[in-house]
Design a protein around this motif. Sequence first.
Motif, PDB file in Angstrom:
ATOM      1  N   GLU A 132       0.604  -1.499  -0.128  1.00 56.32           N
ATOM      2  CA  GLU A 132      -0.428  -0.119   0.134  1.00 56.32           C
ATOM      3  C   GLU A 132       0.988   0.985   0.344  1.00 56.32           C
ATOM      4  N   GLY A 133       2.057   1.139   1.087  1.00 54.25           N
ATOM      5  CA  GLY A 133       3.315   1.988   0.979  1.00 54.25           C
ATOM      6  C   GLY A 133       4.318   2.465  -0.850  1.00 54.25           C
ATOM      7  N   LYS A 134       3.290   1.504  -1.407  1.00 59.13           N
ATOM      8  CA  LYS A 134       3.935   1.438  -2.750  1.00 59.13           C
ATOM      9  C   LYS A 134       6.077   1.117  -2.266  1.00 59.13           C
ATOM     10  N   ARG A 135       6.180   0.747  -1.551  1.00 53.59           N
ATOM     11  CA  ARG A 135       7.385   0.589  -1.217  1.00 53.59           C
ATOM     12  C   ARG A 135       8.248  -1.295  -1.957  1.00 53.59           C
ATOM     13  N   LEU A 136       6.993  -2.220  -1.712  1.00 54.93           N
ATOM     14  CA  LEU A 136       6.833  -3.031  -2.890  1.00 54.93           C
ATOM     15  C   LEU A 136       5.886  -3.677  -3.647  1.00 54.93           C
ATOM     16  N   GLU A 137       7.055  -3.647  -4.907  1.00 55.87           N
ATOM     17  CA  GLU A 137       5.882  -4.162  -6.507  1.00 55.87           C
ATOM     18  C   GLU A 137       4.929  -5.781  -6.841  1.00 55.87           C
ATOM     19  N   LYS A 138       5.943  -6.364  -6.457  1.00 57.61           N
ATOM     20  CA  LYS A 138       4.705  -7.985  -6.522  1.00 57.61           C
ATOM     21  C   LYS A 138       5.547  -8.097  -4.933  1.00 57.61           C
ATOM     22  N   ALA A 139       4.084  -8.425  -4.053  1.00 62.23           N
ATOM     23  CA  ALA A 139       4.368  -9.414  -3.190  1.00 62.23           C
ATOM     24  C   ALA A 139       4.570 -11.197  -3.672  1.00 62.23           C
ATOM     25  N   PRO A 140       5.034 -11.287  -2.861  1.00 67.61           N
ATOM     26  CA  PRO A 140       5.536 -13.062  -2.697  1.00 67.61           C
ATOM     27  C   PRO A 140       3.798 -13.571  -2.486  1.00 67.61           C
ATOM     28  N   MET A 141       3.628 -14.825  -3.804  1.00 67.43           N
ATOM     29  CA  MET A 141       2.728 -15.808  -2.854  1.00 67.43           C
ATOM     30  C   MET A 141       2.857 -16.268  -0.955  1.00 67.43           C
ATOM     31  N   VAL A 142       2.291 -16.238  -0.526  1.00 68.48           N
ATOM     32  CA  VAL A 142       1.881 -16.432   0.902  1.00 68.48           C
ATOM     33  C   VAL A 142       1.254 -18.079   1.507  1.00 68.48           C
ATOM     34  N   LYS A 143       1.886 -19.098   1.634  1.00 63.84           N
ATOM     35  CA  LYS A 143       1.279 -19.908   2.475  1.00 63.84           C
ATOM     36  C   LYS A 143       1.319 -20.115   3.847  1.00 63.84           C
ATOM     37  N   ARG A 144       0.134 -19.707   4.426  1.00 66.49           N
ATOM     38  CA  ARG A 144       0.067 -19.574   6.163  1.00 66.49           C
ATOM     39  C   ARG A 144      -0.621 -21.141   6.183  1.00 66.49           C
ATOM     40  N   ILE A 145       1.018 -21.382   7.367  1.00 66.27           N
ATOM     41  CA  ILE A 145       0.543 -23.068   8.340  1.00 66.27           C
ATOM     42  C   ILE A 145       0.822 -22.404  10.013  1.00 66.27           C
ATOM     43  N   ALA A 146      -0.855 -22.957  10.161  1.00 63.87           N
ATOM     44  CA  ALA A 146      -1.235 -22.291  11.375  1.00 63.87           C
ATOM     45  C   ALA A 146      -2.771 -23.451  11.824  1.00 63.87           C
ATOM     46  N   ILE A 147      -2.986 -23.525  13.012  1.00 66.43           N
ATOM     47  CA  ILE A 147      -3.946 -24.126  13.442  1.00 66.43           C
ATOM     48  C   ILE A 147      -5.780 -24.074  12.711  1.00 66.43           C
ATOM     49  N   PRO A 148      -6.348 -24.683  11.788  1.00 66.87           N
ATOM     50  CA  PRO A 148      -7.614 -23.906  11.514  1.00 66.87           C
ATOM     51  C   PRO A 148      -8.554 -23.742  12.438  1.00 66.87           C
TER      52      PRO A 148
END
Lengths: 305, 266
Positions: A259-275
């Motif tokens: 949002e602050g235009k510091r990061l152009e392309k965000a990496p994909m994120v896989k979250r592993i946590a208790i569902p």
Amino acid sequence: MRTAFVQQLVEEASHNEKVFLLVADLGFNVVEPFAQKFPNRFLNVGIAEQNMAGIAAGLAKEGFIPFMYSIGNFPTLRCMEQIRYDICYHKLNVNIVAVGGGYAYGPLGASHHTTEEIGMLRTIPNICVCAPSDPVESRKITGMAVEDASPFYIRLGKNGEPVIHTADVRLQKGTPLLLKDGKQIAVLAMGSVAMDSLDFVKRNNLSAAVYSLPIIKPMEKESLLALFKQYEKIITIEEHQASAGFGSAILECMNDLQEGKRLEKAPMVKRIAIPDTFTYIAGSSTFLKEKNHVTLKKEYFDTIT
Amino acid sequence: MRNNIDYRGFARLVRIETLKMIYKAKASHIGGAFSMVDLLAVLYNGILVADAANPDNPQRDRLLLSKGHACTSLYATLALKGFFPIEELATYGQDNSRLMSHANHKVPGVELSTGSLGHALSIACGIAVAAKTKSERWKTYCLLSDGELDEGSNWESILFAAHHCLNNVVAIVDYNKIQAFGRTNEVINLESLCDKFLAFGWNPTEIDGHDYRQIEQAFLTKTSKPMVIIAHTTKGKGIDFMENSLLWHYRSPDQAQFEEALKQLS
């Protein structure tokens, strides 16, 4: 980790007469080295965590640096309002230590599964939220909690966790610690699952990098920005509910940078946590992590889309 | 009484300022603010070591107002004692004022922010342990409401204080016998409160919380145990139509009521 914590606390207390230890009738065979060496700065308040949090606030208000120690959810959820209002609102140097983070007390049941507290604490202003992954980080964070005037929460495992960091580490708030170099994919781990992750990546000869992020709040956006730019995929892993936890914090940080235009392309994120689930059966920590999907799987590393 | 201190005159001024604040801000809790005024008058004029010029003086006595909702009369007391300009009381409850409607530690002389009940006595215990550890002689006072004794956390600290012989803690219960839904003995009966404290290992004293001589004497009692002063008070004390009425836990006076109340206090 708990032994490392107590050893470090004894060391801190040896040259800092403000360090004080409170327990709520837990820590038998753990805290004795401190209690014996500093009887005037040790108190067992009884099974009364709300009172312990208030006492800690009072001690800190008068210049002491109290650590309040218990297990599981007791020093956090049981006295969450005292933490929020008495400790954090007043910006008092109280350090809360919980042994048995995540499923460490697996067979003891859901009462002892510490799987929501990070999310709750993370929303409270002024507190620094930590989950060291090994005895070295545990010691470092304990020392930091003494020096730093803000309140700290320190989530420890149980005991016997292996040392991950063979060399000295330079710990900074919110900065990832590299455990294994790699490319394309980075695993970011909170707490003792860092060791599981490192083992998994090595065992399977994966080229992914592995990081431990023992200080979850505050996040240090700059160092995470470098990481987000470097990797195409980020896998977060935590022994905590998926809501509001470590992975969420990473996503928030990423979004703020975009949002602050510091990061152009965000990496994909896989979250592993208790569902979003409780556990109603007995099981070891390993069993419960497996059952509740808090484990890495090879397929997460297969393709990058 | 000591030095013929004019507690009554001071209490009257506190009630006037409190009334003005609550009227202007259209705020609640005048009943509980008025019931503790005479206790504050004695504490701040005859008992506490308090230094308006240096509110953080390490040698001061600490007073924690556990019943933070009644902070108006504490603010008025502190302003009248010179902790901050009395004109500031007019900002009470207004946008951007530090005089919020529950006790705020950013106000000079206010030790602790409170508002959630059942917190301050534990903190008082921690402060008292700190004082004992450092061999300091000052005391920690904690002013509680009766209704808040429903909170279990208080009883954790009551056990603790007795176990550790914290005779540098003085708890004061403003026992006006009315809480949010009605009389305390109808909501959750506290009786016998004195026997409860006695059984828990405290040194309890029951007094008329509007009798200056009794209040002063209670505070001057020496004790080897933690002491609690159970002050029997009247909610809304000082204004006949507010006294002993649940309504004035919530209600803010309208103009006619304000003028009538002011007349009674003047």
